[in-house]
Design a protein around this motif. Sequence first.
Motif, short mmCIF file in Angstrom:
data_model
loop_
_atom_site.label_atom_id
_atom_site.label_comp_id
_atom_site.label_asym_id
_atom_site.label_seq_id
_atom_site.Cartn_x
_atom_site.Cartn_y
_atom_site.Cartn_z
N VAL A 25 0.95 -0.78 -0.47
CA VAL A 25 0.10 0.03 0.43
C VAL A 25 0.71 1.13 0.32
N PRO A 44 -6.46 10.63 -2.40
CA PRO A 44 -7.61 10.28 -2.57
C PRO A 44 -7.70 9.70 -2.12
N SER A 45 -9.37 8.92 -1.16
CA SER A 45 -8.86 8.27 -0.35
C SER A 45 -8.58 7.35 -0.52
N SER A 51 -1.94 5.36 6.79
CA SER A 51 -0.30 4.33 6.37
C SER A 51 0.83 5.01 6.74
N LYS A 54 0.96 5.92 9.81
CA LYS A 54 1.36 5.08 11.22
C LYS A 54 2.74 4.60 11.22
N1 ATP Z 1 -5.02 -2.54 9.07
C1 ATP Z 1 -5.21 -2.81 7.44
N2 ATP Z 1 -5.26 -4.20 7.01
C2 ATP Z 1 -5.34 -4.53 5.37
N3 ATP Z 1 -5.54 -3.43 4.14
C3 ATP Z 1 -5.37 -2.09 5.09
C4 ATP Z 1 -5.04 -1.73 6.38
N4 ATP Z 1 -5.65 -0.47 6.84
C5 ATP Z 1 -5.62 -0.08 5.26
N5 ATP Z 1 -5.38 -1.22 4.12
C6 ATP Z 1 -5.72 -1.19 2.99
O1 ATP Z 1 -4.39 0.34 2.77
C7 ATP Z 1 -4.13 1.00 1.67
C8 ATP Z 1 -4.15 2.59 2.42
O2 ATP Z 1 -5.56 2.26 3.10
P1 ATP Z 1 -4.63 4.42 4.37
O3 ATP Z 1 -5.75 4.29 5.00
O4 ATP Z 1 -3.55 4.43 5.31
O5 ATP Z 1 -5.79 4.84 2.74
P2 ATP Z 1 -5.88 6.81 3.53
O6 ATP Z 1 -5.01 7.52 2.52
O7 ATP Z 1 -6.11 7.24 4.68
O8 ATP Z 1 -7.45 6.60 3.30
P3 ATP Z 1 -8.87 8.05 3.71
O9 ATP Z 1 -8.28 9.44 2.49
O10 ATP Z 1 -10.23 7.50 2.56
O11 ATP Z 1 -8.50 7.58 4.84
C9 ATP Z 1 -5.87 1.10 1.43
O12 ATP Z 1 -6.07 0.24 0.34
C10 ATP Z 1 -6.56 0.27 2.79
O13 ATP Z 1 -7.75 -0.95 2.55
#
Ligand code: ATP
Lengths: 236, 293
Positions: A25, A44-45, A51, A54
């Motif tokens: 990811v 984008p979302s 991640s 984190k």
């Molecule tokens: N705990 C997890 N286990 C498996 N896949 C995960 C986990 N957390 C996130 N993902 C995957 O990692 C990718 C990135 O997720 P992330 O939450 O980092 O996106 P984001 O940019 O913060 O999105 P948003 O703007 O919607 O918050 C996504 O495809 C999500 O499905």
Amino acid sequence: MESTRKDDVVKFENVGLRYGLGPEVLRDVSFNLRAGSFHFLTGPSGAGKSSLLKLMYLAHRPSRGLISLFGRDIATAKRNSLPAVRRKIGVVFQGFHLLEHLTAFDNVALPLRVAGTRESDIKRHVEELLSWVGLKSHMDARPPTLSGGQQQRVAIARAIITQPDILLADEPTGNVDDAMGFRLLRLFEELNRLGTTVIVATHSRALIDRLGYPTMSLENGELTKLPSNEGGLSNV
Amino acid sequence: MFNQRTDLPLHKDPSNRFLPWLIAFMIYLATLATAGVMALDGLLSHWQAGVTHTLTVQISPNASEKKTEQVLSASLNLLNRTHGIAHAKAVPHSEIMTLLEPWLGVSDTVESLPLPILIDVELLDGVQINMERLLKDLKKIEPSASIDDHSVWLERVIRLTQSIQILAAAILGFIGFATIGTLIFTTRVGLAVHHSVIEVLHLIGAKDSYIARQFANHALGLGLKGGMIGIALAGPTLLGLGYLSSRLEGMLLPDVTLTWIQWGGLAMLPVLTAFFASITARLTVLGTLKRMT
Ligand SMILES: Nc1ncnc2c1ncn2[C@@H]1O[C@H](COP(=O)(O)OP(=O)(O)OP(=O)(O)O)[C@@H](O)[C@H]1O
Ligand SMILES: [Mg+2]
């Protein structure tokens, strides 16, 4: 670009992250953050913003690549040295992660108590900050009885109560109106002025445009816009 | 210390309801077992003192009263001269009669029975007596002489008592293991139940020891509560048993009571248990968290 500088508080080198056996990811993420900088993180979302954060607050280890915080490689850091690193990082989680059985006051006090601060100091600091975010009359309320925006403000207060060296905020204004959003961001700017390195992940174009800090962008797990080298400090 | 606000909602765990009662039950059993061991200890030392401190010499009565007198004084002479004997004296006729009274009643017929002569012998502390030689010398005076040094049956009773003590100690150990096992299990369940809160605490910068302390304090509270209930139940039971044994005392058991120190020891049992409960919880948390991440 890859050069290491003394005042880089965050450094990523070819970092990749996958959850379990899933796809990567985050891919080949490399960047440096200078101490005292202020950045927005957009994309984008599902692009990987949460991640990336984190990894920075040590909730996950990277699947590959190198991460250093405060000039120390966290892969080789001993387990019992991590709490000290984490105490220097304030986090506003996307899902708040407030402790539901504790009052707003106790939630905000938590990072201080964990660090062993005196109870009398805790009371003064926490009351002051909760007043500032407009929750003076809700200090004894438990999170489930608070509105989404109120919970968000508790989460923000908890993240900044210790005056952390790094502040990571994941969509910190998603549940409040623009006016409250700007008011909360003022807190971050205040902290930044005192030296805190700030990253705010947000979808809010209005916020980015109005405050004018540099942005970094993620798209599909790759950094498409790198942090600005003179972000933040130039605003002082 | 026990009203301490905790960051983990441990006071809502279902284990709070059964754990104190389980501990109470364990403390109840442990208290009885410990009291048993202590009381038997008292009996044992009493009996062992009996074994080492007195003997009874028995001589069959002779046809002629004069001969009997001679034999008695010769025997007393011999005994009182023997090294290791503090002093020897004949049991008066009247005392023997009192001993026999419950079986034979009081009557002239009994008076005229040819009763054996008994000599009570008190020994000196720590001096070994050569029983065989003493008996041989006594038999020279009167072939029917015999020595009853109480040791044969007392030794059997002592050995039996010691086995009971070992059994009680084993039960005690078993209770301890069972309690510790239960505590480890409930602590692990607690860690799993509060997994998300613990994760937040970690991310905020809590050390494992901070989290462990909350579990430890909680276990201390539960242990004390259970201990109090257990001892509150065990106290009356022990007093009841003590009362019963005091009624039996005249017949067989001398002094099955506990000293104040022993009562104090029993009262410490809940405190000790709570202390161990808290240490168990702490070590379990530290061990589990270390393996988790
Ligand atoms: N705990 C997890 N286990 C498996 N896949 C995960 C986990 N957390 C996130 N993902 C995957 O990692 C990718 C990135 O997720 P992330 O939450 O980092 O996106 P984001 O940019 O913060 O999105 P948003 O703007 O919607 O918050 C996504 O495809 C999500 O499905
Ligand atoms: Mg996100």
